[in-house]
Motif scaffolding. Sequence first.
Motif, PDB file in Angstrom:
ATOM      1  N   ALA A 244       0.834  -1.201   0.000  1.00  0.00           N
ATOM      2  CA  ALA A 244       0.000   0.000   0.000  1.00  0.00           C
ATOM      3  C   ALA A 244       0.872   1.256   0.000  1.00  0.00           C
ATOM      4  N   ASP A 245       1.913   1.242   0.799  1.00  0.00           N
ATOM      5  CA  ASP A 245       2.823   2.384   0.877  1.00  0.00           C
ATOM      6  C   ASP A 245       3.484   2.655  -0.474  1.00  0.00           C
ATOM      7  N   LEU A 246       3.917   1.597  -1.145  1.00  0.00           N
ATOM      8  CA  LEU A 246       4.569   1.758  -2.440  1.00  0.00           C
ATOM      9  C   LEU A 246       3.598   2.261  -3.508  1.00  0.00           C
ATOM     10  N   LEU A 247       2.303   2.062  -3.265  1.00  0.00           N
ATOM     11  CA  LEU A 247       1.282   2.599  -4.183  1.00  0.00           C
ATOM     12  C   LEU A 247       0.834   4.000  -3.777  1.00  0.00           C
ATOM     13  N   GLY A 248       1.449   4.548  -2.749  1.00  0.00           N
ATOM     14  CA  GLY A 248       1.120   5.909  -2.336  1.00  0.00           C
ATOM     15  C   GLY A 248      -0.026   6.023  -1.364  1.00  0.00           C
ATOM     16  N   VAL A 249      -0.559   4.906  -0.891  1.00  0.00           N
ATOM     17  CA  VAL A 249      -1.650   4.935   0.078  1.00  0.00           C
ATOM     18  C   VAL A 249      -1.107   5.419   1.426  1.00  0.00           C
ATOM     19  N   VAL A 250      -1.825   6.303   2.082  1.00  0.00           N
ATOM     20  CA  VAL A 250      -1.412   6.833   3.373  1.00  0.00           C
ATOM     21  C   VAL A 250      -2.002   5.964   4.474  1.00  0.00           C
TER      22      VAL A 250
END
Length: 350
Positions: A244-250
Motif C-alpha cells: 500500500a505504501d509503495l502505491l502511495g496509500v497513506v
Amino acid sequence: MKKNRILSMILILVMAVSFVGCSTTDQEVKGENNPGVGQETKQDPNKQGNENNPYPEYVLEVTDETVTFMSSEGEITVTKKPKKVAILMNSYLDLWYMAGGEAIARIDGTSNIPDAAMDIVQLGKMNAISVEQLVALEPDLVIMSTSISSQMDMIPILKDNGIEYMPMSGNIAPYQAFQKNLYLFTQILDRQDIFYNEVAKITAEVDQIRNKVKDADKPTAVILFASTSKVQAELANSLTGEMADLLGVVNIVPEVPIDGTNKIDFSMEKLVEADPDYVLITTMGDVDKCKERIEQDVISNDAWASLTAVQEGRVYYLPKELFMYRPNADYPKAFTELGKIVYPEVFAGE
C-alpha cells in the motif's frame, strides 16, 4: 472523496504516536541494509562473488564452495548446491524452487507450494515440526523462519547432528526481503541468471503499476489484521502495508519507533478520528472465524457505522494467497489487485 483532507492528515500524524500500545514483534536481521525497492540489478549474471553483490551487508561472502550471510543469529555460512534440503516455511519453499532448487521435506499446507513439491515429505505444522523425522531424513540444509520460536529452538539439535541451517527473516518490508532472499538463494544454488532475469521482470512490472497511480489523489487506509483471537492494525512495513505504501496509500498508522514491529493493537477511537477512505482486512487462520472476530471486536462497536469507508462500501477482505502469504513471483498480481481497490478510477476497465 473527503474534502477535509488537511485535517485528516493532521490526525494521522498524531495517531502515528497515539496508536502505539502493545505491539507484535517479529525477529528480523539485525543491522542489515535494505536497498531501495526495485533497486537496479543490471549486473553481469555470470559473475560471482562480492564484486557483483547488490546486497553486501546481507550476503557477506561468496566463494566457490560456500555462501556467508548475516542472519539474526549472526553470520551463517552454508555449503553451495545442497542435495537434501528441508524447508520449514512454505513461502521460502516457493522462493527456493523459484531460485532453481528442490527440497526433500516441507511443512503441512497447500499455499505457496510449487507443484513439484506437493508430494515431498511433510514434517507437521510450522510451529510443531517433528524434529525426529527431520533429523532422520539427514538433510544437508534446513531453511527455517526466525519468526517461529519453536523452529529456532531446533538449532542446537541441528548443530549436534552436523546439519547446516539458515534462519531466514522476511516479515519486515517483505517486498525488499523477497529480492534479497532470492539473491541469496540463487547464490547458494549457483543460479545467478535466475535472480537477474526474474527480479528484473517482477520489479519492472511492479514499477509500471506504481507509475500508473503516481499522479492520482492519495487515499488513506487502515489495514486490519484479523486472526481467530485478536484484531490488530498493520503498519507500513507489513506485507500489505508495504505494498500500500509503495502505491502511495497513506496508512493511518505509518510507523512506530519499535524495531521489528509490523502490527500494533487496534483502537476504534483512533480509527474513528482518522476516518480513512478504505478499510482493508487481512486474515490468518479460518476466514469465517476471523470474520466472527472482526464482527465481535470491531463491527459490533456503534462507532463502526459512522466511518465513511463503511457508509460508502469501501471495506475489503483481501485474499490470503496475495496478502497473507508472500506472493513472491505474483507480486505484480498483488499490486494490481490492491491498486484496483484503492484507485478504482485508474484501473477502471481492467
